[in-house]
Design an enzyme around this catalytic site. Sequence first.
Site, PDB file in Angstrom:
ATOM      1  N   HIS A 198     -40.510  46.749 -18.243  1.00 51.98           N
ATOM      2  CA  HIS A 198     -41.561  47.033 -19.204  1.00 51.98           C
ATOM      3  C   HIS A 198     -41.570  46.141 -20.428  1.00 51.98           C
ATOM      4  O   HIS A 198     -42.293  45.162 -20.491  1.00 51.98           O
ATOM      5  CB  HIS A 198     -41.515  48.510 -19.617  1.00 51.98           C
ATOM      6  CG  HIS A 198     -42.766  48.900 -20.275  1.00 51.98           C
ATOM      7  ND1 HIS A 198     -43.032  48.551 -21.569  1.00 51.98           N
ATOM      8  CD2 HIS A 198     -43.844  49.537 -19.822  1.00 51.98           C
ATOM      9  CE1 HIS A 198     -44.233  48.957 -21.879  1.00 51.98           C
ATOM     10  NE2 HIS A 198     -44.740  49.574 -20.836  1.00 51.98           N
ATOM     11  N   HIS A 229     -61.661  71.797 -44.616  1.00 48.13           N
ATOM     12  CA  HIS A 229     -62.849  70.954 -44.503  1.00 48.13           C
ATOM     13  C   HIS A 229     -63.082  70.082 -45.735  1.00 48.13           C
ATOM     14  O   HIS A 229     -64.030  69.310 -45.763  1.00 48.13           O
ATOM     15  CB  HIS A 229     -64.087  71.836 -44.267  1.00 48.13           C
ATOM     16  CG  HIS A 229     -64.197  72.327 -42.857  1.00 48.13           C
ATOM     17  ND1 HIS A 229     -63.161  72.958 -42.211  1.00 48.13           N
ATOM     18  CD2 HIS A 229     -65.217  72.260 -41.962  1.00 48.13           C
ATOM     19  CE1 HIS A 229     -63.543  73.265 -40.979  1.00 48.13           C
ATOM     20  NE2 HIS A 229     -64.785  72.840 -40.805  1.00 48.13           N
ATOM     21  N   GLU A 282     -65.021  62.987 -32.242  1.00 47.13           N
ATOM     22  CA  GLU A 282     -65.088  62.028 -33.349  1.00 47.13           C
ATOM     23  C   GLU A 282     -64.387  60.715 -32.986  1.00 47.13           C
ATOM     24  O   GLU A 282     -64.878  59.629 -33.286  1.00 47.13           O
ATOM     25  CB  GLU A 282     -64.448  62.620 -34.614  1.00 47.13           C
ATOM     26  CG  GLU A 282     -65.146  63.859 -35.167  1.00 47.13           C
ATOM     27  CD  GLU A 282     -64.748  65.151 -34.463  1.00 47.13           C
ATOM     28  OE1 GLU A 282     -63.844  65.129 -33.593  1.00 47.13           O
ATOM     29  OE2 GLU A 282     -65.345  66.206 -34.783  1.00 47.13           O
ATOM     30  N   HIS A 290     -44.157  42.032 -22.487  1.00 45.56           N
ATOM     31  CA  HIS A 290     -44.111  42.944 -21.339  1.00 45.56           C
ATOM     32  C   HIS A 290     -44.431  42.194 -20.058  1.00 45.56           C
ATOM     33  O   HIS A 290     -45.598  41.980 -19.750  1.00 45.56           O
ATOM     34  CB  HIS A 290     -45.135  44.067 -21.524  1.00 45.56           C
ATOM     35  CG  HIS A 290     -44.930  44.874 -22.765  1.00 45.56           C
ATOM     36  ND1 HIS A 290     -44.480  46.165 -22.743  1.00 45.56           N
ATOM     37  CD2 HIS A 290     -45.114  44.569 -24.067  1.00 45.56           C
ATOM     38  CE1 HIS A 290     -44.397  46.622 -23.981  1.00 45.56           C
ATOM     39  NE2 HIS A 290     -44.783  45.678 -24.805  1.00 45.56           N
TER      40      HIS A 290
HETATM   41  C1  TPP Z   1     -51.181  54.687 -29.157  1.00 47.32           C
HETATM   42  C2  TPP Z   1     -49.959  53.987 -28.670  1.00 47.32           C
HETATM   43  N1  TPP Z   1     -48.795  54.663 -28.613  1.00 47.32           N
HETATM   44  C3  TPP Z   1     -47.662  54.041 -28.218  1.00 47.32           C
HETATM   45  C4  TPP Z   1     -47.677  52.723 -27.885  1.00 47.32           C
HETATM   46  C5  TPP Z   1     -46.386  52.003 -27.498  1.00 47.32           C
HETATM   47  N2  TPP Z   1     -46.416  51.712 -26.048  1.00 47.32           N
HETATM   48  C6  TPP Z   1     -46.726  50.512 -25.576  1.00 47.32           C
HETATM   49  S1  TPP Z   1     -46.810  50.494 -23.894  1.00 47.32           S
HETATM   50  C7  TPP Z   1     -46.418  52.134 -23.821  1.00 47.32           C
HETATM   51  C8  TPP Z   1     -46.371  52.912 -22.548  1.00 47.32           C
HETATM   52  C9  TPP Z   1     -46.300  52.103 -21.361  1.00 47.32           C
HETATM   53  O1  TPP Z   1     -46.590  52.850 -20.236  1.00 47.32           O
HETATM   54  P1  TPP Z   1     -47.891  52.600 -19.431  1.00 47.32           P
HETATM   55  O2  TPP Z   1     -49.055  52.810 -20.267  1.00 47.32           O
HETATM   56  O3  TPP Z   1     -47.798  53.366 -18.178  1.00 47.32           O
HETATM   57  O4  TPP Z   1     -47.828  51.043 -19.135  1.00 47.32           O
HETATM   58  P2  TPP Z   1     -46.934  50.334 -18.035  1.00 47.32           P
HETATM   59  O5  TPP Z   1     -45.550  50.810 -18.231  1.00 47.32           O
HETATM   60  O6  TPP Z   1     -47.468  50.725 -16.746  1.00 47.32           O
HETATM   61  O7  TPP Z   1     -47.098  48.886 -18.332  1.00 47.32           O
HETATM   62  C10 TPP Z   1     -46.206  52.654 -25.079  1.00 47.32           C
HETATM   63  C11 TPP Z   1     -45.791  54.053 -25.336  1.00 47.32           C
HETATM   64  C12 TPP Z   1     -48.917  52.053 -27.950  1.00 47.32           C
HETATM   65  N3  TPP Z   1     -49.035  50.775 -27.640  1.00 47.32           N
HETATM   66  N4  TPP Z   1     -50.033  52.720 -28.317  1.00 47.32           N
END
Ligand code: TPP
Length: 664
Positions: free
Chosen positions: A264, A475, A413, A33
Amino acid sequence: MSTQVPPRAEHDKLANAIRSLAMDAVEKAKSGHPGMPMGTADIATVLFSRFMKFDAANPTWPDRDRFVLSAGHGSMLVYALLYLTGAPDMTLDELKNFRQLGSKTPGHPENFITRGVETTTGPLGQGIATAVGMALAEKMLAAEFGKKAVDHYTYVIASDGDLMEGVSQEAIAMAGHWKLNKLIVLFDDNDISIDGPLSLADSVDQVKRFQAAGWRAERVDGHDPEAIAAAIARAQKSGKPSLIACKTIIGYGAPKKAGTSKAHGEPLGADELKAAKEKLGIAPEPFAVSPDVLDAWRKIGARGAAARKTWESLFGTLPPKKQAEFNRRLAHERPAKLAKALAAHRKALIASPQNIATRKSSELAIEAIVPAMPEFLAGSADLTGSNNTKAKSAVAFSAKNPKGRYIHYGIREHGMAAAMNGIALHGGFAPNGATFLVFTDYCRPAMRLSALMGTPVVYVMTHDSIGLGEDGPTHQPVEHVASLRAMPNMRVFRPCDAVEVAECWELALNRIDGPTVLALTRQNLPQLRTEAKAIRSAAGAYELLKAEGRAQVTLFASGSEVEIAAGARKLLADKGVAARVVSVPSLDLFLEQPADLRDAVIGSAPVKVAIEAGVRMGWDAVIGSDGLFVGMTGFGASAPYKDLYRHFGITAEATAEAVLKRLG
Ligand SMILES: Cc1ncc(C[n+]2csc(CCOP(=O)(O)OP(=O)(O)O)c2C)c(N)n1
């Protein structure tokens, strides 16, 4: 170049070095990224060049500021920072090997691979929640050892994804409530996620949200170094945790992809990369950092040596005993008194057997542990009275009483589990937290990180089967023990009586390279152990009751079902069938034992039976696929527990009957 307040041009050179390395590493790896490090380079540069107390050469110095890259997908940000500031392990070759096998630059930051990475991140939301635990530990440890020993900040860079994840809500609510004022979150407020503009899925006003949770929150231009610096300076003085929402452009500098989700999760591509470097005024050669810029970054990395030395001399003025205790605590070394206290406790149990629920036995063990182990830090997600985790002497931690050593995590939790990772990673405490076993589902992403990182966290999980009775199937855990056993590096104990509980607590607390689950009952159980010289649970399984004569049957059981196995043994003996009982407090630990030990415990009796009020999965390793299993095949039901055990056929009678049928 001044490293205090560099003029804009100097700042840009520093920030562009991060951007450049991130673009090149992602391009070479053909994955990763680039956009996130490019967008946050200004924030990170201001933080590291003007605020972070760190000594690049000594990444584990106790009083360093902690830096958590919660948006772990932007891992090149942290690797670039480590390289630029001169972290010993982070060479240019490591950057060139980004995301390759054996490199110190894995896809997401892994604290067990890369020195200088404080916590593993990548599952969004975990980093910010873990950082709350770090800041909590800092506050508690400072209250105990004083500011000469502990006085640092926890900084986080978090993304939209981090703040959208539910666990972030639990984490920020706790941090606000506890007034963790040395926690400073820099929010990469770029309005972009993978699917496109944030407006597709979110319209939360994060500043208002954090303010509502008791934080100080403000917005700044994330590409204006002076604005960022002024906001961090304000945050440092706040009596509350701080959110600084930094408006940034993802992929800053990339002519076509900046500000879009295209920056991204994929390399920029040769043309875009070339154009971005031209636009930013960076040399075109891959991985090139001009000597003056590298030198400026290295000076930033070395600057903290002075702060470290100041700390060392201040710390050196503390009484030697206090210093030794601090060092012991940070090294996760257990006090010598602990083993003695638990041995005495077990001896007392043999002298005066206790027929009580194992959650209650756990409380007795905790009472024995607490005076011997000042770092023992218990807590519960609002089930203190049911989990039996609070020692009589324990006082609640609060913003007003940072010396309290019991944590009321609230009904959070997941936040509890993530915070415990942070507490363990920070060092100084042995965190354990409690809820019902069925709600390990709510903790699971953080438990998985405990196992992956090897954090010494103890999960005290009570109400461990249909034995909880009337609360019913929502539960009643059925698949949980099996699924937790399936998690690599997660130790699962399901002790059968008060003696085993004491043993399992000792094994759990001495396990400093990974987490442990203690699965405990709500219902009373007889004390089956009549001797306690050796810690028999240490092998995971052992022969509790011998067969009278040559064994035709071995009955394996864990926890509350060991009593049932003992009952079945007696019924079988009445029918002239010799059976032995093997108690299996930890199936996973047992399966790790050398083959000869396993074979000796499993034995050669022709009929093998496993009894556990959960699903069969995992037991075939002991009883074989032709072994008899007495347990659950579906969800439980709501009723008094004895009725449920009868209803589901988990009784001594049903077991004996099944054995007799098998024997023909
Ligand atoms: C719990 C989780 N769900 C999905 C992902 C896959 N994933 C990686 S980055 C991202 C989203 C990126 O958006 P953002 O957090 O705004 O980061 P930016 O684009 O600004 O770098 C996702 C869905 C992950 N890493 N963790």
